[in-house]
Design an enzyme around this catalytic site. Structure first.
Site, short mmCIF file in Angstrom:
data_model
loop_
_atom_site.label_atom_id
_atom_site.label_comp_id
_atom_site.label_asym_id
_atom_site.label_seq_id
_atom_site.Cartn_x
_atom_site.Cartn_y
_atom_site.Cartn_z
N ASP A 13 -7.86 4.28 0.77
CA ASP A 13 -6.89 4.55 1.83
C ASP A 13 -7.62 5.23 2.99
OD1 ASP A 13 -4.73 5.11 3.43
OD2 ASP A 13 -3.60 6.19 1.89
N CYS A 42 0.87 -1.18 0.00
CA CYS A 42 0.00 0.00 0.00
C CYS A 42 0.90 1.23 0.00
CB CYS A 42 -1.01 -0.01 1.15
SG CYS A 42 -0.34 0.27 2.78
N ARG A 54 -3.85 -0.33 5.19
CA ARG A 54 -4.39 -1.38 4.32
C ARG A 54 -3.53 -2.63 4.24
NH1 ARG A 54 -5.20 2.37 -0.80
NH2 ARG A 54 -3.29 3.21 0.11
#
Length: 158
Positions: free
Chosen positions: A127, A9, A15
């Site tokens: 995000d 990520c 994440r």
């Protein structure tokens, strides 16, 4: 046969860390000996997982509080049997570092559900950094379902 998974990520604080936690739990519960690592394309090494990520994962019985962020490296990419990003920029960065990783690099949701199914949904995982806890909850549910599918696929490859 997949022996290792690299989850990518941006900051390696939400994440990819959450996905790593879910995947490790799944693999352990299904006796699959696959190495799982997460990293970020733009992170501060040593940064902790976000407090909201820690909190929502704790409710799932997964402790990510010891996690420390690390930037993705050429060595990680070359070692990984499967590389999964949360959004296209993560894939682009991996391929800029190691172009020959193309055959093993995918968006997580596309790999988990298949390209056709992912095309009917948004194949990006939002995000949540700096957003309200509800966004973390939503990401958690998305990851939990996707990791279940992913775990089935990669365990069968052993």
């Amino acid at each position: 046969m997949i022996t290792s998974v690299l989850l990518i990520c941006t900051g390696n604080s939400c994440r990819s860390v959450m996905a790593e936690g879910f995947l490790r739990k799944y693999l352990k519960g299904h006796n699959c000996g696959i190495k799982v690592v997460s990293a970020g394309i733009s992170t501060l090494p040593g940064m902790m997982a976000s407090s909201s990520a820690i909190e929502v994962m704790r409710r799932e019985g997964i402790d990510i509080s010891a996690h420390r962020a690390q930037p993705v490296t050429q060595e990680m990419i070359k070692e990984a049997g499967l590389i999964l990003g949360m959004e296209p920029v993560h894939i682009e960065m991996v391929l800029n570092i190691v172009p020959e990783a193309k055959e093993k690099t995918y968006l997580l949701l596309e790999y988990a559900y298949g390209k056709e199914a992912a095309a009917k949904m948004n194949p990006w995982i939002v995000d949540p950094i700096g957003k309200p806890k509800e966004v973390y909850e939503s990401v958690l549910m998305t990851l939990k379902e996707a990791i279940e599918k992913l775990g089935e696929k990669i365990c069968q490859s052993q």
